[in-house]
Design an enzyme around this catalytic site. Structure first.
Site, PDB file in Angstrom:
ATOM      1  N   SER A 176       2.707  -2.256  10.502  1.00  0.00           N
ATOM      2  CA  SER A 176       3.932  -2.329  10.549  1.00  0.00           C
ATOM      3  C   SER A 176       4.900  -3.401  10.182  1.00  0.00           C
ATOM      4  O   SER A 176       5.578  -3.813  11.079  1.00  0.00           O
ATOM      5  CB  SER A 176       4.240  -1.931  12.359  1.00  0.00           C
ATOM      6  OG  SER A 176       3.818  -0.572  12.446  1.00  0.00           O
ATOM      7  N   GLY A 190       1.549   2.020  10.805  1.00  0.00           N
ATOM      8  CA  GLY A 190       2.316   3.172  10.811  1.00  0.00           C
ATOM      9  C   GLY A 190       2.916   3.697  12.127  1.00  0.00           C
ATOM     10  O   GLY A 190       3.531   4.662  12.431  1.00  0.00           O
ATOM     11  N   GLU A 232      -6.124  -5.327  10.069  1.00  0.00           N
ATOM     12  CA  GLU A 232      -5.200  -4.528  10.339  1.00  0.00           C
ATOM     13  C   GLU A 232      -5.581  -3.501  11.609  1.00  0.00           C
ATOM     14  O   GLU A 232      -6.368  -2.530  11.575  1.00  0.00           O
ATOM     15  CB  GLU A 232      -5.180  -3.223   9.113  1.00  0.00           C
ATOM     16  CG  GLU A 232      -5.036  -3.999   7.651  1.00  0.00           C
ATOM     17  CD  GLU A 232      -4.147  -2.679   7.073  1.00  0.00           C
ATOM     18  OE1 GLU A 232      -3.130  -3.124   6.647  1.00  0.00           O
ATOM     19  OE2 GLU A 232      -4.791  -1.741   6.601  1.00  0.00           O
ATOM     20  N   GLU A 279      -7.403   4.479   7.338  1.00  0.00           N
ATOM     21  CA  GLU A 279      -7.195   5.837   7.064  1.00  0.00           C
ATOM     22  C   GLU A 279      -8.558   6.520   6.617  1.00  0.00           C
ATOM     23  O   GLU A 279      -8.930   7.721   6.579  1.00  0.00           O
ATOM     24  CB  GLU A 279      -5.992   6.056   6.270  1.00  0.00           C
ATOM     25  CG  GLU A 279      -4.782   5.992   7.151  1.00  0.00           C
ATOM     26  CD  GLU A 279      -3.453   5.499   6.573  1.00  0.00           C
ATOM     27  OE1 GLU A 279      -3.337   5.435   5.259  1.00  0.00           O
ATOM     28  OE2 GLU A 279      -2.695   4.736   7.289  1.00  0.00           O
ATOM     29  N   GLY A 310       2.529  -1.286   4.368  1.00  0.00           N
ATOM     30  CA  GLY A 310       2.625   0.146   4.028  1.00  0.00           C
ATOM     31  C   GLY A 310       3.903   0.574   3.569  1.00  0.00           C
ATOM     32  O   GLY A 310       4.470   0.455   2.897  1.00  0.00           O
ATOM     33  N   GLY A 311       4.369   1.269   4.850  1.00  0.00           N
ATOM     34  CA  GLY A 311       5.777   1.861   4.778  1.00  0.00           C
ATOM     35  C   GLY A 311       6.737   1.102   4.221  1.00  0.00           C
ATOM     36  O   GLY A 311       7.769   1.637   3.376  1.00  0.00           O
ATOM     37  N   ASN A 346       0.966  -1.241  -0.121  1.00  0.00           N
ATOM     38  CA  ASN A 346      -0.134   0.119  -0.148  1.00  0.00           C
ATOM     39  C   ASN A 346       0.965   1.276  -0.042  1.00  0.00           C
ATOM     40  O   ASN A 346       1.567   1.540   0.837  1.00  0.00           O
ATOM     41  CB  ASN A 346      -0.834  -0.057   1.377  1.00  0.00           C
ATOM     42  CG  ASN A 346      -1.731   1.145   1.354  1.00  0.00           C
ATOM     43  OD1 ASN A 346      -1.801   1.976   0.463  1.00  0.00           O
ATOM     44  ND2 ASN A 346      -2.454   1.285   2.626  1.00  0.00           N
ATOM     45  N   TRP A 347       0.887   1.842  -1.082  1.00  0.00           N
ATOM     46  CA  TRP A 347       1.861   3.064  -1.030  1.00  0.00           C
ATOM     47  C   TRP A 347       1.412   4.168  -0.722  1.00  0.00           C
ATOM     48  O   TRP A 347       2.046   5.384  -0.555  1.00  0.00           O
ATOM     49  CB  TRP A 347       2.253   3.127  -2.795  1.00  0.00           C
ATOM     50  CG  TRP A 347       3.107   2.068  -3.471  1.00  0.00           C
ATOM     51  CD1 TRP A 347       3.230   0.852  -2.691  1.00  0.00           C
ATOM     52  CD2 TRP A 347       3.629   2.085  -4.664  1.00  0.00           C
ATOM     53  NE1 TRP A 347       4.075   0.168  -3.787  1.00  0.00           N
ATOM     54  CE2 TRP A 347       4.129   0.954  -4.877  1.00  0.00           C
ATOM     55  CE3 TRP A 347       3.782   2.730  -5.670  1.00  0.00           C
ATOM     56  CZ2 TRP A 347       4.865   0.512  -5.964  1.00  0.00           C
ATOM     57  CZ3 TRP A 347       4.418   2.419  -6.929  1.00  0.00           C
ATOM     58  CH2 TRP A 347       5.121   1.232  -7.081  1.00  0.00           C
ATOM     59  N   LYS A 348      -0.013   4.118  -0.242  1.00  0.00           N
ATOM     60  CA  LYS A 348      -0.660   5.402   0.286  1.00  0.00           C
ATOM     61  C   LYS A 348      -0.394   6.864  -0.702  1.00  0.00           C
ATOM     62  O   LYS A 348      -0.138   6.696  -1.804  1.00  0.00           O
ATOM     63  CB  LYS A 348      -0.165   5.633   1.754  1.00  0.00           C
ATOM     64  CG  LYS A 348      -0.200   4.386   2.647  1.00  0.00           C
ATOM     65  CD  LYS A 348      -0.239   4.452   4.097  1.00  0.00           C
ATOM     66  CE  LYS A 348      -0.342   3.142   4.875  1.00  0.00           C
ATOM     67  NZ  LYS A 348      -0.636   3.259   6.271  1.00  0.00           N
ATOM     68  N   HIS A 400      -9.982   0.988   4.162  1.00  0.00           N
ATOM     69  CA  HIS A 400      -8.478   1.359   4.904  1.00  0.00           C
ATOM     70  C   HIS A 400      -9.156   2.256   6.078  1.00  0.00           C
ATOM     71  O   HIS A 400      -9.815   3.206   6.138  1.00  0.00           O
ATOM     72  CB  HIS A 400      -7.559   1.902   4.051  1.00  0.00           C
ATOM     73  CG  HIS A 400      -6.210   1.561   4.731  1.00  0.00           C
ATOM     74  ND1 HIS A 400      -5.871   2.827   5.609  1.00  0.00           N
ATOM     75  CD2 HIS A 400      -5.244   0.965   4.667  1.00  0.00           C
ATOM     76  CE1 HIS A 400      -4.682   2.508   6.062  1.00  0.00           C
ATOM     77  NE2 HIS A 400      -4.370   1.292   5.353  1.00  0.00           N
TER      78      HIS A 400
END
Ligand code: PGA
Length: 256
Positions: A215, A175, A169, A99, A236-237, A9-11, A97
């Protein structure tokens, strides 16, 4: 046997050129991977340019969008429809998601409309669910997961377990650098599978992939991915860097 699924997930990261560079790198490094399905979810503007790279490289990496609007078209400024997502070459879409739920206040009933639209349009939804830290501390994790699943999947018809992927999640792990322990994650995944079984029957529940997000990094991937009900990871990150994403993907190969 459920095939592992690893999604990146590149956000809101990567310009068009940066996205194409990362996609090219991933396509080159991961061309031998057959043990897992790999998907990347770049921002909307990067989808078509990234698809060009993936086609050029004849890559098996699946392309997906991070969101979509439930209506087919119309006066919804700045929104993107399912057909528009499909027209970029994307085959999947992330829905619900955390967010989107918490920053953009998306509700289960709104997410439910999107899930139905994605399925009708031939997009594979990756539905995200997860509890807040307060909810976990109050012992309400199962209640929250059950409510999100029942709300987001209300009146949804699944023909097979391959029609949808669910990502568990925990919001407190996204994150933050804090990961759920493998035991905490396994317990939640087992519960999600139970709810899916109640909603869609045992056969679908047994074969449906439930992946973990929050994470995930090279240091913890192997342990999480070896849990019985964890069928992959939503990263993600650590998916923004080819080295760490590749390392997580290779850790999902349970034959070694
Ligand atoms: P993270 O994000 O890996 O950076 O925690 C996961 C996600 O939001 O899907």
């Amino acid at each position: 046997m459920r095939k592992k699924f690893i999604g990146g997930n590149w956000k809101m990261n990567k310009t068009v050129v940066e996205a194409q560079t990362l996609a090219r790198r991933l396509a080159d490094r991961l061309s031998d991977v057959g043990f897992a399905d790999i998907a990347i979810f770049p921002p909307f503007v990067d989808l078509y340019p990234v698809n060009i790279i993936l086609r050029e490289k004849e890559s098996k990496i699946i392309l997906g969008a991070q969101n979509m609007h439930p209506e087919p078209n119309g006066a919804y400024t700045a929104e993107i429809s399912a057909d528009m997502v499909l027209s970029t070459g994307a085959k999947m879409v992330v829905l619900g998601h955390s967010e989107r739920r918490h920053i953009f206040l998306e509700t289960d009933s709104y997410i439910n409309r999107k899930v139905k639209k994605a399925l009708d349009s031939g997009l594979l939804p990756l539905l995200c669910i997860g509890e807040l830290l307060d909810e976990r501390n109050a012992g309400k994790t199962e209640q929250v997961l059950s409510k999100q699943l029942n709300g987001s999947l209300k009146d949804v018809k699944l023909n097979s377990a391959d029609d949808i992927i669910i990502a568990y999640e925990p919001v407190w792990a996204i994150g933050t650098g804090v990961t759920a322990t493998p035991e905490q994650a396994q317990e939640a995944h087992k519960f999600v599978r139970k709810v899916i079984s109640e909603m869609f029957g045992e056969d679908i529940a047994k074969n449906l992939r439930i992946i973990y997000g929050g994470s995930v990094k090279p240091a913890n991937a192997k342990e999480l991915l070896s849990q019985l009900d964890i069928d992959g990871a939503f990263v993600g990150g650590a998916s923004l860097d080819a080295d760490s994403f590749e390392s997580i993907i290779r850790d999902s190969d349970i034959s070694i």
